[in-house]
Design an enzyme around this catalytic site. Structure first.
Site, PDB file in Angstrom:
ATOM      1  N   LYS A 199      26.078  36.963  40.120  1.00 18.29           N
ATOM      2  CA  LYS A 199      27.629  37.111  40.971  1.00 18.29           C
ATOM      3  C   LYS A 199      27.265  36.943  42.515  1.00 18.29           C
ATOM      4  CE  LYS A 199      29.614  41.062  39.745  1.00 18.29           C
ATOM      5  NZ  LYS A 199      31.222  41.177  39.204  1.00 18.29           N
TER       6      LYS A 199
HETATM    7  N1  PMP Z   1      34.316  37.468  35.991  1.00 19.20           N
HETATM    8  C1  PMP Z   1      33.927  37.498  37.263  1.00 19.20           C
HETATM    9  C2  PMP Z   1      34.614  36.736  38.047  1.00 19.20           C
HETATM   10  C3  PMP Z   1      34.142  38.793  37.643  1.00 19.20           C
HETATM   11  O1  PMP Z   1      33.829  39.203  38.907  1.00 19.20           O
HETATM   12  C4  PMP Z   1      33.685  39.905  36.335  1.00 19.20           C
HETATM   13  C5  PMP Z   1      33.359  41.279  36.871  1.00 19.20           C
HETATM   14  N2  PMP Z   1      31.991  41.713  37.061  1.00 19.20           N
HETATM   15  C6  PMP Z   1      33.750  39.377  34.840  1.00 19.20           C
HETATM   16  C7  PMP Z   1      33.844  38.113  34.701  1.00 19.20           C
HETATM   17  C8  PMP Z   1      34.044  40.395  33.958  1.00 19.20           C
HETATM   18  O2  PMP Z   1      32.593  40.423  33.981  1.00 19.20           O
HETATM   19  P1  PMP Z   1      31.647  42.093  33.300  1.00 19.20           P
HETATM   20  O3  PMP Z   1      32.500  42.603  32.190  1.00 19.20           O
HETATM   21  O4  PMP Z   1      30.669  42.206  32.999  1.00 19.20           O
HETATM   22  O5  PMP Z   1      31.827  43.281  34.651  1.00 19.20           O
END
Ligand code: PMP
Length: 306
Positions: free
Chosen positions: A158
């Site tokens: 991220k």
């Molecule tokens: N893909 C992206 C690009 C994201 O930014 C997120 C949000 N964090 C997700 C998927 C979903 O991830 P999570 O369930 O861990 O929040």
């Protein structure tokens, strides 16, 4: 609202004092990694709990390893700071937490690792009920912007700077009248939503993009896979998804920490199934909501109670 605190440079400070210098490397080059975490009020216990906090901080450290940042604190220390922040901010309803590890040197030049380099941890919270209005399902379009490749800026991490890609995709999607978008890989396969993972239902089976198709390895995604298997006896298949599978899915939904579980009722103006929210989608949305609010005892290990 009572005064709000944030954590920066090793201490809690009033939110308005949690500022950075404009020469900060992360501001100049996007060299930071972050998490989006949600904490909820548990109605049966009258206290807050952060959802899968440990897994979020483990992923934050993985993001550091991928792009080569040092993490100044270990997982347990970041968990303690998060609990303390929720206390200090008197949080008593759904709250979004944003921890960031960022390259804090005041330095020109993009190179990440030089002697005496500094990477810092900071954290703030904001109240957040709904990220998207999902009550009637959402309209989704396929974006003309492609997701970043693992060999460009890895989607598995991220990385703050990578969210320019999210911003482009989401902004153009809005301008075209969609609530959100699906982004494709460079090869043209379905990766994920702008900031969420995707599930399709076909012939009673859940299908979600493979983790090798340039997606974030979502924590909500893994929670939903587990809930579907244990509570509904539904298998999830992680595999490459073609664009046209969107148009023939029986049901579809996005999942993510902020998004929670968002039913999708159309892709590119074509109705998903009969255009209404699907039955499996409804059941999973209900299970997820119960899990985050502490109403499923079997999943209390997902909660860090404050
Ligand atoms: N893909 C992206 C690009 C994201 O930014 C997120 C949000 N964090 C997700 C998927 C979903 O991830 P999570 O369930 O861990 O929040």
């Amino acid at each position: 609202m009572t005064s709000q605190y944030a954590y920066i440079r090793g201490t809690f400070v009033p939110l308005e004092d949690a500022t950075i210098n404009i020469r900060t490397h992360a501001f100049l080059y996007g060299t930071a990694v972050f998490e989006g975490i949600k904490a909820y009020w548990l109605p049966e216990e009258n206290r807050m709990a952060a959802f899968r906090l440990k897994e979020h901080y483990q992923r934050l450290i993985q993001s550091c390893r991928i792009i080569g940042l040092q993490h100044p604190l270990d997982v347990d220390a970041m968990i303690d700071i998060t609990k303390e922040l929720l206390h200090r901010n008197h949080c008593n309803s759904a709250t979004y937490l944003r921890p960031i590890i960022y390259k804090s040197d005041l330095r020109i030049g993009p190179i990440l690792k030089v002697p005496h380099t500094h990477d810092d941890f900071c954290l703030f919270s904001v109240p957040m009920d709904g990220y998207l209005d999902t009550s009637n399902g959402i309209k989704v379009g396929v974006s003309s912007w492609r997701r970043l490749d693992d060999n460009a800026i890895p989607a598995r991490a991220k990385v703050n700077g990578a969210y320019v890609n999210t911003a482009l995709a989401k902004t153009d999607g809005y301008a075209s009248g969609f609530d959100d978008v699906v982004v494709l890989t460079n090869e043209g396969h379905v990766a994920e939503g702008s900031a969420m993972n995707l599930f399709l239902v076909r012939d009673g089976k859940l299908i979600t993009s493979s983790i090798t198709d340039n997606i974030l390895e979502g924590i909500t995604r893994s929670s939903v896979i587990e809930l579907a298997a244990k509570e509904l006896g539904l298998e999830s298949v992680s595999r490459t998804i073609d664009r046209t599978e969107l148009y023939i899915a029986d049901e579809a939904f996005f999942v993510g920490t902020a998004t929670e579980l968002a039913p999708i009722t159309s892709f590119d103006h074509r109705p998903v199934g009969d255009g209404a929210i699907g039955e499996i989608t409804k059941k999973l949305r209900d299970l997820y909501s119960k899990a985050v609010h502490g109403l499923l005892p079997d999943y209390h290990h997902w909660l860090t109670k404050v």
